[in-house]
Design a protein around this motif. Structure first.
Motif, mmCIF file in Angstrom:
data_model
loop_
_atom_site.group_PDB
_atom_site.id
_atom_site.type_symbol
_atom_site.label_atom_id
_atom_site.label_comp_id
_atom_site.label_asym_id
_atom_site.label_seq_id
_atom_site.Cartn_x
_atom_site.Cartn_y
_atom_site.Cartn_z
ATOM 1 N N HIS A 92 0.840 -1.382 -0.078
ATOM 2 C CA HIS A 92 -0.035 -0.032 0.029
ATOM 3 C C HIS A 92 0.997 1.195 -0.073
ATOM 4 O O HIS A 92 2.176 1.185 0.172
ATOM 5 C CB HIS A 92 -0.937 0.193 1.052
ATOM 6 C CG HIS A 92 -0.552 -0.127 2.490
ATOM 7 N ND1 HIS A 92 0.225 -1.012 3.187
ATOM 8 C CD2 HIS A 92 -0.406 0.829 3.451
ATOM 9 C CE1 HIS A 92 0.773 -0.865 4.126
ATOM 10 N NE2 HIS A 92 0.352 0.519 4.552
ATOM 11 N N HIS A 118 1.351 3.919 2.037
ATOM 12 C CA HIS A 118 1.881 4.641 3.230
ATOM 13 C C HIS A 118 3.347 4.569 3.249
ATOM 14 O O HIS A 118 3.909 3.715 3.029
ATOM 15 C CB HIS A 118 1.411 4.070 4.641
ATOM 16 C CG HIS A 118 -0.089 4.375 4.678
ATOM 17 N ND1 HIS A 118 -0.842 3.542 5.643
ATOM 18 C CD2 HIS A 118 -0.810 5.382 4.357
ATOM 19 C CE1 HIS A 118 -2.075 4.259 5.640
ATOM 20 N NE2 HIS A 118 -1.910 5.325 4.623
ATOM 21 N N ASP A 162 -3.482 2.973 -5.320
ATOM 22 C CA ASP A 162 -2.491 3.262 -4.739
ATOM 23 C C ASP A 162 -1.141 3.821 -5.519
ATOM 24 O O ASP A 162 -0.166 4.270 -4.976
ATOM 25 C CB ASP A 162 -2.005 2.325 -3.595
ATOM 26 C CG ASP A 162 -2.928 2.519 -2.349
ATOM 27 O OD1 ASP A 162 -3.914 2.981 -2.510
ATOM 28 O OD2 ASP A 162 -2.319 2.009 -1.391
ATOM 29 N N THR A 216 -6.111 1.750 3.075
ATOM 30 C CA THR A 216 -5.935 2.809 1.790
ATOM 31 C C THR A 216 -6.647 2.302 0.789
ATOM 32 O O THR A 216 -7.141 1.119 0.935
ATOM 33 C CB THR A 216 -4.390 2.755 1.388
ATOM 34 O OG1 THR A 216 -4.069 1.645 0.684
ATOM 35 C CG2 THR A 216 -3.513 3.210 2.439
#
Length: 224
Positions: free
Chosen positions: A76, A78, A102, A140
């Motif tokens: 993801h 982040h 993403d 996300t």
């Protein structure tokens, strides 16, 4: 024979699990964030895949040994899950895989193009073995998990930050995102996979679906 536990700490030794067709090596990086990275190696071809180049390329790259890293999967967008992505890709030329929603954010944050954008049900190969993409939105929009359904054993699931021992991933107070996440975890993971499924999260210790299954209702009620 050393038994795999999945209990690793930043600065400590990696832990390796030997399956019939695949070797899984888990290592923790960054003392502050304690991210888990997973190196998967096909036993027949030697090809390797890394789940989350989170940090510390000086730790990750030596794990490759003489083997070829063909793919890096970023679970993801982040920041703590892709800080070593640029260095690892520069050193190896590996393909970069991420969930479609993403992908742009990952490239924006790292400067690394996502060469393959994946969706629910897509597959990712590591040598002669195949991983299935499970898209799990909520933590996300484009979070993904990777499923290896070992034909000679039980399933193995790499969950990123979507599922941990004791609960689903953080949705930062967003009630709608929490409902989306727990719904997708319940339908795509718990309703599908058997209790013996071992899962490997983005931080902390591993667990099994059977261990966590009785707590699903409690998680939903508490709202996190």
């Amino acid at each position: 024979m050393v038994t795999y536990t999945g209990e690793v700490t930043p600065g400590g030794a990696p832990d390796t699990r030997e399956l019939a067709a695949l070797t899984i090596t888990k290592v923790a990086v960054d003392e502050q964030m304690s991210n888990n990275c997973y190196l998967l190696r096909c036993r027949s071809t030697g090809e390797q895949l890394l789940v989350d180049a989170a940090a510390e390329p000086d730790i990750l790259l030596p794990l490759l040994g003489a083997g070829v890293l063909t793919t890096v999967v970023t679970t993801h967008q982040h920041w703590d899950h892709h800080r070593a992505l640029a260095d690892v890709v520069k050193a190896t030329g590996a393909e970069v895989v991420a969930g479609e929603p993403d992908a742009d954010a990952i490239t924006s944050q790292t400067g690394v193009p996502v060469t393959r954008r994946v969706h629910q049900g897509d597959t990712v190969a590591v040598g002669d073995t195949t991983l299935e993409v499970i898209a799990i939105a909520g933590h996300t929009p484009g979070s993904i998990a990777l499923l290896y359904d070992d034909p000679q054993g039980h399933p193995h699931l790499f969950t990123g930050d979507s599922l941990f021992p004791g609960g689903v991933g953080n949705t930062f107070g967003d009630e709608a995102a929490f409902v989306q996440l727990i719904d997708e975890v319940e339908t795509k993971v718990f309703q599908r996979l058997p209790d013996e499924t071992w899962f490997y999260p983005g931080h902390g210790d591993d667990s099994t679906i059977g261990t966590e299954r009785p707590s699903l209702g409690e998680w939903r009620t508490r709202g996190w």
